[in-house]
Scaffold this active site. Structure first.
Site, PDB file in Angstrom:
ATOM      1  N   LEU B 135       0.837  -1.198   0.000  1.00 30.05           N
ATOM      2  CA  LEU B 135       0.000   0.000   0.000  1.00 30.05           C
ATOM      3  C   LEU B 135       0.876   1.254   0.000  1.00 30.05           C
ATOM      4  O   LEU B 135       0.724   2.141  -0.837  1.00 30.05           O
ATOM      5  CB  LEU B 135      -0.902  -0.049   1.254  1.00 30.05           C
ATOM      6  CG  LEU B 135      -1.857   1.093   1.515  1.00 30.05           C
ATOM      7  CD1 LEU B 135      -2.878   1.208   0.392  1.00 30.05           C
ATOM      8  CD2 LEU B 135      -2.597   0.866   2.855  1.00 30.05           C
ATOM      9  N   GLU B 137       3.939   4.040  -0.237  1.00 29.81           N
ATOM     10  CA  GLU B 137       4.859   4.444  -1.315  1.00 29.81           C
ATOM     11  C   GLU B 137       5.829   5.466  -0.734  1.00 29.81           C
ATOM     12  O   GLU B 137       5.595   5.981   0.370  1.00 29.81           O
ATOM     13  CB  GLU B 137       4.058   5.063  -2.472  1.00 29.81           C
ATOM     14  CG  GLU B 137       3.054   4.091  -3.070  1.00 29.81           C
ATOM     15  CD  GLU B 137       2.211   4.695  -4.192  1.00 29.81           C
ATOM     16  OE1 GLU B 137       2.427   5.880  -4.527  1.00 29.81           O
ATOM     17  OE2 GLU B 137       1.357   3.973  -4.709  1.00 29.81           O
ATOM     18  N   PRO B 138       6.873   5.811  -1.478  1.00 35.90           N
ATOM     19  CA  PRO B 138       7.812   6.797  -0.928  1.00 35.90           C
ATOM     20  C   PRO B 138       7.111   8.079  -0.478  1.00 35.90           C
ATOM     21  O   PRO B 138       7.462   8.655   0.539  1.00 35.90           O
ATOM     22  CB  PRO B 138       8.773   7.059  -2.099  1.00 35.90           C
ATOM     23  CG  PRO B 138       8.736   5.802  -2.901  1.00 35.90           C
ATOM     24  CD  PRO B 138       7.338   5.272  -2.767  1.00 35.90           C
ATOM     25  N   ILE B 167       7.513  -2.568   2.293  1.00 34.06           N
ATOM     26  CA  ILE B 167       6.578  -3.694   2.211  1.00 34.06           C
ATOM     27  C   ILE B 167       7.134  -4.895   2.983  1.00 34.06           C
ATOM     28  O   ILE B 167       8.110  -5.531   2.559  1.00 34.06           O
ATOM     29  CB  ILE B 167       6.283  -4.064   0.726  1.00 34.06           C
ATOM     30  CG1 ILE B 167       5.890  -2.792  -0.050  1.00 34.06           C
ATOM     31  CG2 ILE B 167       5.210  -5.148   0.642  1.00 34.06           C
ATOM     32  CD1 ILE B 167       4.807  -1.938   0.593  1.00 34.06           C
ATOM     33  N   HIS B 345      18.074  -2.995  32.709  1.00 28.71           N
ATOM     34  CA  HIS B 345      19.309  -3.708  32.348  1.00 28.71           C
ATOM     35  C   HIS B 345      20.544  -2.807  32.338  1.00 28.71           C
ATOM     36  O   HIS B 345      21.650  -3.302  32.119  1.00 28.71           O
ATOM     37  CB  HIS B 345      19.173  -4.357  30.968  1.00 28.71           C
ATOM     38  CG  HIS B 345      18.308  -5.578  30.949  1.00 28.71           C
ATOM     39  ND1 HIS B 345      16.940  -5.547  31.123  1.00 28.71           N
ATOM     40  CD2 HIS B 345      18.620  -6.893  30.771  1.00 28.71           C
ATOM     41  CE1 HIS B 345      16.449  -6.773  31.048  1.00 28.71           C
ATOM     42  NE2 HIS B 345      17.452  -7.610  30.845  1.00 28.71           N
ATOM     43  N   GLU B 370       0.300   0.047  10.677  1.00 27.48           N
ATOM     44  CA  GLU B 370      -1.143  -0.155  10.867  1.00 27.48           C
ATOM     45  C   GLU B 370      -1.802   1.079  11.480  1.00 27.48           C
ATOM     46  O   GLU B 370      -2.621   0.988  12.392  1.00 27.48           O
ATOM     47  CB  GLU B 370      -1.407  -1.412  11.723  1.00 27.48           C
ATOM     48  CG  GLU B 370      -1.640  -2.662  10.903  1.00 27.48           C
ATOM     49  CD  GLU B 370      -0.381  -3.104  10.145  1.00 27.48           C
ATOM     50  OE1 GLU B 370       0.727  -2.680  10.513  1.00 27.48           O
ATOM     51  OE2 GLU B 370      -0.522  -3.857   9.182  1.00 27.48           O
TER      52      GLU B 370
HETATM   53  C1  LIG Z   1       8.878  -1.592   9.597  1.00 31.31           C
HETATM   54  C2  LIG Z   1       7.765  -1.107   8.736  1.00 31.31           C
HETATM   55  C3  LIG Z   1       6.994  -2.020   8.036  1.00 31.31           C
HETATM   56  C4  LIG Z   1       5.982  -1.565   7.184  1.00 31.31           C
HETATM   57  N1  LIG Z   1       5.259  -2.480   6.453  1.00 31.31           N
HETATM   58  C5  LIG Z   1       4.365  -2.044   5.533  1.00 31.31           C
HETATM   59  C6  LIG Z   1       3.695  -2.980   4.675  1.00 31.31           C
HETATM   60  O1  LIG Z   1       3.839  -4.198   4.796  1.00 31.31           O
HETATM   61  N2  LIG Z   1       2.865  -2.496   3.717  1.00 31.31           N
HETATM   62  C7  LIG Z   1       2.652  -1.152   3.555  1.00 31.31           C
HETATM   63  O2  LIG Z   1       1.898  -0.800   2.668  1.00 31.31           O
HETATM   64  N3  LIG Z   1       3.260  -0.247   4.361  1.00 31.31           N
HETATM   65  C8  LIG Z   1       4.120  -0.659   5.339  1.00 31.31           C
HETATM   66  N4  LIG Z   1       4.766   0.247   6.150  1.00 31.31           N
HETATM   67  C9  LIG Z   1       4.496   1.665   5.991  1.00 31.31           C
HETATM   68  C10 LIG Z   1       3.571   2.187   7.072  1.00 31.31           C
HETATM   69  O3  LIG Z   1       2.270   1.736   6.840  1.00 31.31           O
HETATM   70  C11 LIG Z   1       3.680   3.714   7.065  1.00 31.31           C
HETATM   71  O4  LIG Z   1       4.942   4.015   7.579  1.00 31.31           O
HETATM   72  C12 LIG Z   1       2.598   4.367   7.876  1.00 31.31           C
HETATM   73  O5  LIG Z   1       1.364   4.269   7.222  1.00 31.31           O
HETATM   74  C13 LIG Z   1       2.900   5.836   8.132  1.00 31.31           C
HETATM   75  O6  LIG Z   1       3.180   6.503   6.943  1.00 31.31           O
HETATM   76  P1  LIG Z   1       4.531   7.347   6.778  1.00 31.31           P
HETATM   77  O7  LIG Z   1       5.647   6.551   7.342  1.00 31.31           O
HETATM   78  O8  LIG Z   1       4.610   7.770   5.378  1.00 31.31           O
HETATM   79  O9  LIG Z   1       4.345   8.577   7.729  1.00 31.31           O
HETATM   80  P2  LIG Z   1       3.530   9.908   7.388  1.00 31.31           P
HETATM   81  O10 LIG Z   1       2.144   9.566   7.004  1.00 31.31           O
HETATM   82  O11 LIG Z   1       4.321  10.756   6.468  1.00 31.31           O
HETATM   83  O12 LIG Z   1       3.513  10.579   8.833  1.00 31.31           O
HETATM   84  C14 LIG Z   1       4.638  11.249   9.393  1.00 31.31           C
HETATM   85  C15 LIG Z   1       4.236  11.780  10.756  1.00 31.31           C
HETATM   86  O13 LIG Z   1       3.122  12.680  10.612  1.00 31.31           O
HETATM   87  C16 LIG Z   1       2.035  12.244  11.414  1.00 31.31           C
HETATM   88  N5  LIG Z   1       0.773  12.534  10.718  1.00 31.31           N
HETATM   89  C17 LIG Z   1       0.434  12.276   9.434  1.00 31.31           C
HETATM   90  N6  LIG Z   1      -0.823  12.659   9.180  1.00 31.31           N
HETATM   91  C18 LIG Z   1      -1.316  13.160  10.338  1.00 31.31           C
HETATM   92  C19 LIG Z   1      -2.577  13.694  10.745  1.00 31.31           C
HETATM   93  N7  LIG Z   1      -3.619  13.787   9.891  1.00 31.31           N
HETATM   94  N8  LIG Z   1      -2.711  14.091  12.027  1.00 31.31           N
HETATM   95  C20 LIG Z   1      -1.680  13.993  12.904  1.00 31.31           C
HETATM   96  N9  LIG Z   1      -0.480  13.487  12.590  1.00 31.31           N
HETATM   97  C21 LIG Z   1      -0.291  13.080  11.326  1.00 31.31           C
HETATM   98  C22 LIG Z   1       2.249  10.754  11.593  1.00 31.31           C
HETATM   99  O14 LIG Z   1       1.590  10.266  12.765  1.00 31.31           O
HETATM  100  C23 LIG Z   1       3.751  10.679  11.695  1.00 31.31           C
HETATM  101  O15 LIG Z   1       4.134  10.963  13.022  1.00 31.31           O
HETATM  102  C24 LIG Z   1       5.738  -0.178   7.060  1.00 31.31           C
HETATM  103  C25 LIG Z   1       6.492   0.734   7.805  1.00 31.31           C
HETATM  104  C26 LIG Z   1       7.493   0.280   8.634  1.00 31.31           C
HETATM  105  C27 LIG Z   1       8.289   1.278   9.422  1.00 31.31           C
END
Ligand SMILES: Cc1cc2nc3c(=O)[nH]c(=O)nc-3n(C[C@H](O)[C@H](O)[C@H](O)COP(=O)(O)OP(=O)(O)OC[C@H]3O[C@@H](n4cnc5c(N)ncnc54)[C@H](O)[C@@H]3O)c2cc1C
Lengths: 84, 392
Positions: B135, B137-138, B167, B345, B370
C-alpha cells in the site's frame, strides 16, 4: 418488518450521532457523520443485525447513504433468493 | 525446561476458556523452543531464512485463521490474537509475517471472487505461498487514498506502473496485494511476484522488525489478467485496505502485548540476579516501580486485545474501534515497557548480549505501522467526544 428495519437502523446510528433531526432521506455521508472506519462499521452492522452478506456489488454509496437507503437495501437483501 | 502443562497454568488467567488456554500453551511452547533461540540471530542478520517460514507454514500457523474449507485452521479471532502475542514475545519479525500474510488472506476470504479464493487461499493456508500488502509508497503513508502507483486496463489485462515502499516480507512474498490508482480511484490488484516487471530491493538498517525482509517493490509495466482485480475498482483503500488493516491492527496490538511480556520476562529475571549496593536490584524500589508499570500495562493492553477479539468473534461492528483502541494502547505501552526494560538492564540493556534493545526498536515500529499513534489518536478523540460529550 420494514418499520422494524428502520427502527433498528436508527437505533444503531443514534449511538454514533444525533438522529433527532435526521430525516430518513438525509445523506449521512454529506453531513460528515461517516468516517472510513464508520463506513466499515455500517457494513458490519447490516451483516450482523440482519444476518445478510454484503457483497462487492452491494458496496454502492446509494445503499448506505441514508436511513431510507439502508432500509431499502436491507429489505432487498432479505427478500433476495439465498445464493447456493 | 517448562512443560506445556506449566505453560497452560501460566497462560490461564481465568478469562480464557480451556480451548484457548490449550492453544496458547501450544503456541508458547513452540515459541520458546523454536523462535526465542533464533530471534537475536534473525535480528542481527536482518534476514528470515526460508526454512523458518516453511516451518511456520508446515505447522499450520500461517494458515491458522483461514477458513477450514480452504485448508486453513479456521481459528477464531481470540486464538489468532494469542498466536500473535506469543510470536511477538519471541520475534516481532515473525509476528509481522503472520500479520501481513493473514491480512491478505482475510481480504481474499472476505471480498475475493470464488475463483480468487479457490486459487489462493489453499496455498496461503499451507504456507506454500507467502503474501504481502503493498500500500505505502515513498510519498504516500498515512493518507493511503493518495496512492500514485497506476493501474490501467489494456484489453483483458491490467497494467501496473509504480513504486511501493516499506513492504513487510515484500522481498520474499509470492503474492502482493497492490493498491494502485485506476480511473475510478484506488483499486486493489493481486500481483504474483513471478510476473515480469516486478522487482524488489531489500531495505536494511531498520530500527526494528529487522528480519522482516522489508522491501521496495517496483512495478514496471507489470501485466496481470483482469480477473486479478480484488473488490470494487475505486474502493481499494476503503474496502480492501480497510478490511486488511482492521485485522492488521488487531494482530499488531496482540504482538505488542507479546513484546511487553518479553520485556517483563527479561526484566524480572535480570532484576533477580543483578546485584548493586549489596542487594539484587529487584529490592530497589525504583526498579520495582519500572516493573510494576510494565505489569500494569501488560494486563491493561491484554484486556483491550481480548475485548477486541471477543467482539470480532461475535461479529460486533464495534470490533473495529475496539481494535484501534487496543492497537493504540498496546503499541504505546510496548514502547514504554521496552524503554524501561533497557533501563532495568543498564549498560547491558544498551548492548547486544541481551534482547531488550531489540524489543525497543521493535516496539517503536508498532507505533508507526497499521496507522500511526497520531492517526489512532485522531479517531479515538472522535469516539471520546461521541461517548462523553453528547452530540454537538
Ligand atoms: C517496519 C515497517 C513495516 C511496514 N510495512 C508495511 C507494509 O507491509 N505495507 C505497507 O503498505 N506499508 C508498510 N509500512 C508503511 C507504514 O504503513 C507507514 O509508515 C505508515 O502508514 C505511516 O506513513 P509514513 O511513514 O509515510 O508517515 P507519514 O504519514 O508521512 O507521517 C509522518 C508523521 O506525521 C504524522 N501525521 C500524518 N498525518 C497526520 C494527521 N492527519 N494528524 C496527525 N499526525 C499526522 C504521523 O503520525 C507521523 O508521526 C511499514 C512501515 C514500517 C516502518
Amino acid at each position: 418488518m420494514s418499520t422494524d428495519i428502520r427502527t433498528r437502523v436508527i437505533g444503531y446510528l443514534s449511538r454514533y450521532f444525533p438522529v433527532s433531526d435526521l430525516a430518513d432521506t438525509d445523506d449521512i455521508f454529506k453531513r460528515g457523520f461517516v468516517s472510513s472506519m464508520f463506513a466499515m462499521q455500517l457494513v458490519a452492522f447490516v451483516e450482523q443485525e440482519f444476518a445478510v452478506v454484503v457483497e462487492n456489488e452491494d458496496l454502492e454509496l446509494d445503499n448506505f447513504r441514508s436511513v431510507a437507503a439502508l432500509e431499502r437495501f436491507v429489505r432487498g437483501k432479505l427478500s433476495a433468493p439465498v445464493a447456493s | 525446561m517448562s512443560t506445556t502443562l506449566d505453560r497452560a497454568r501460566a497462560v490461564d488467567d481465568g478469562l480464557l476458556g480451556s480451548a484457548h488456554v490449550a492453544a496458547c500453551a501450544g503456541f508458547a511452547e513452540f515459541v520458546d523452543r523454536r523462535v526465542v533461540p533464533i530471534a537475536d540471530d534473525l535480528h542481527r542478520s536482518q534476514y528470515t531464512p526460508p526454512q523458518v517460514i516453511d516451518e511456520l507454514g508446515r505447522r499450520g500457523l500461517l494458515g491458522l485463521p483461514i477458513p477450514a474449507e480452504y485448508g486453513g485452521g479456521g481459528c477464531d479471532a481470540v486464538t489468532l490474537g494469542l498466536l500473535a502475542a506469543e510470536l511477538g514475545r519471541g520475534c516481532s519479525s515473525l509476528r509481522s509475517l503472520l500479520t501481513v500474510h493473514t491480512m491478505v488472506a482475510h481480504v481474499l476470504a472476505r471480498w475475493g471472487s470464488r475463483a480468487q479464493r479457490e486459487t489462493w487461499l489453499p496455498r496461503l493456508a499451507s504456507g506454500e505461498c507467502v503474501a504481502a500488502l503493498a500500500l505505502s509508497e515513498p510519498e504516500v503513508g498515512s493518507d493511503a487514498t493518495a496512492v500514485r502507483t497506476r493501474v490501467e486496463r489494456d484489453g483483458d489485462e491490467l497494467v501496473l506502473h509504480g513504486h511501493k515502499k516499506w513492504i513487510t516480507y515484500g522481498h520474499v512474498a509470492d503474492l502482493l496485494l497492490v493498491v494502485a490508482r485506476g480511473p475510478e480511484g484506488p483499486t486493489a490488484v493481486l500481483v504474483e511476484r513471478s510476473r515480469p516487471g516486478v522487482r524488489t530491493r531489500l531495505i536494511t538498517g531498520m530500527i526494528g522488525i529487522r528480519a522482516s525482509m522489508t522491501a521496495d517493490v517496483h512495478l514496471d509495466g507489470v501485466r496481470v489478467p483482469a480477473d486479478h482485480l480484488l473488490g470494487r475498482p475505486g474502493l481499494g483503500t476503503t474496502q480492501i485496505a480497510g478490511t486488511a488493516l482492521d485485522l492488521g491492527r488487531y494482530t499488531v496490538a496482540w504482538g505488542s502485548v507479546g513484546i511487553i511480556a518479553a520485556c517483563l520476562g527479561a526484566s524480572v529475571a535480570y532484576a533477580d540476579t543483578r546485584e548493586q549496593f549489596g542487594a539484587p536490584i529487584r529490592e530497589h524500589q525504583l526498579v520495582r516501580r519500572l516493573i510494576s508499570d510494565m505489569y500494569a500495562d501488560y494486563h491493561a493492553s491484554r484486556l483491550l486485545c481480548l475485548d477486541a477479539g471477543v467482539r470480532r468473534d461475535r461479529r460486533d461492528p464495534a470490533a473495529l474501534p475496539a481494535a484501534s483502541l487496543a492497537k493504540y494502547t498496546a503499541s504505546t505501552a510496548a514502547v514504554r515497557a521496552a524503554s524501561d526494560a533497557v533501563q532495568v538492564h543498564g549498560a547491558n540493556g544498551c548492548g547486544s548480549e541481551y534482547p531488550v534493545q531489540r524489543y525497543l526498536g521493535d516496539a517503536k515500529v508498532m507505533e508507526v505501522i497499521e496507522g500511526t499513534t497520531q492517526l489512532h489518536q485522531v479517531g479515538l478523540a472522535d469516539h471520546a467526544f461521541h461517548e462523553f460529550g453528547g452530540f454537538k
